[in-house]
Motif scaffolding. Structure first.
Motif, PDB file in Angstrom:
ATOM      1  N   TRP A 147       0.826  -1.597  -0.037  1.00  0.00           N
ATOM      2  CA  TRP A 147       0.095  -0.628   0.254  1.00  0.00           C
ATOM      3  C   TRP A 147       0.591   1.546  -0.054  1.00  0.00           C
ATOM      4  CZ3 TRP A 147      -5.394  -0.685  -0.899  1.00  0.00           C
ATOM      5  CH2 TRP A 147      -6.051   0.988  -0.966  1.00  0.00           C
ATOM      6  N   THR A 155       0.570   7.025  -2.284  1.00  0.00           N
ATOM      7  CA  THR A 155      -0.462   6.691  -2.098  1.00  0.00           C
ATOM      8  C   THR A 155      -0.179   8.423  -0.839  1.00  0.00           C
ATOM      9  OG1 THR A 155       0.687   4.634  -1.085  1.00  0.00           O
ATOM     10  CG2 THR A 155      -0.665   5.629   0.678  1.00  0.00           C
ATOM     11  N   TYR A 168      -4.227   4.690  -2.759  1.00  0.00           N
ATOM     12  CA  TYR A 168      -2.696   4.150  -4.023  1.00  0.00           C
ATOM     13  C   TYR A 168      -3.285   5.084  -4.996  1.00  0.00           C
ATOM     14  CZ  TYR A 168      -3.107  -0.620  -5.337  1.00  0.00           C
ATOM     15  OH  TYR A 168      -4.196  -1.215  -5.844  1.00  0.00           O
TER      16      TYR A 168
END
Length: 162
Positions: free
Chosen positions: A47, A54, A68
């Motif tokens: 992530w 992100t 993201y």
């Protein structure tokens, strides 16, 4: 719409604020293909490290959502972006996901992308399918039984594009 939502680029230290709802969402096994028992470290890689950028959404200083943005494909497909979004379950229904998607589309244009594609939208995730359609995306493909839903078994996944 959610009031006083601040969307900003995530910092590495934000991961500790994202992880509690990230792990809950992934553990449910109904919307993301990550292993339900993903480790905090692997989640961080997936992530926070692998995407191009992100972002987090804060409400009253609390991180309530994240997304993201990254390339959907490299090289000759690099003009199409891909995004993933997560809203803390306790903040759903207030328009946050809509704001994240609109923000990501603006960022995608700024980064030079020409389109956005979601590769694996679980067909049983009706709120996501409804939202993406409402925001002008269209379903361009259906992958028969491509997602192993933790409660429903194998369900179709959609390819959604704008």
């Amino acid at each position: 719409m959610a009031l006083s939502l601040n969307i900003r680029e995530a910092q590495l230290a934000d991961w500790d604020r994202i992880w509690p709802f990230f792990s809950d969402i992934v553990r449910a096994g109904d919307s993301y293909p990550y292993s339900p028992d993903i480790s905090k470290e692997e989640g961080f890689q997936q992530w926070m490290v692998m995407p191009q950028f992100t972002y987090v959404a804060e409400q009253s200083g609390e991180v309530v959502a994240t997304y993201y943005i990254k390339l959907n494909q490299a090289s000759l497909g690099a003009h199409v972006s891909n995004c993933g979004y997560m809203v803390s379950p306790s903040y759903r229904g207030g328009g946050i996901a809509s704001q994240l998607c609109l923000h990501s589309q603006s960022i995608a244009v700024t980064l030079g992308y020409k389109a956005m594609q979601f590769n694996l939208v679980v067909s049983s995730n009706s709120s996501a399918v409804h939202l993406w359609t409402k925001l002008g995306f269209e379903t361009v493909g259906r992958l028969h039984k491509a997602f192993d839903h933790q409660k429903l078994g194998f369900v179709d996944a959609l390819v959604i594009y704008k």
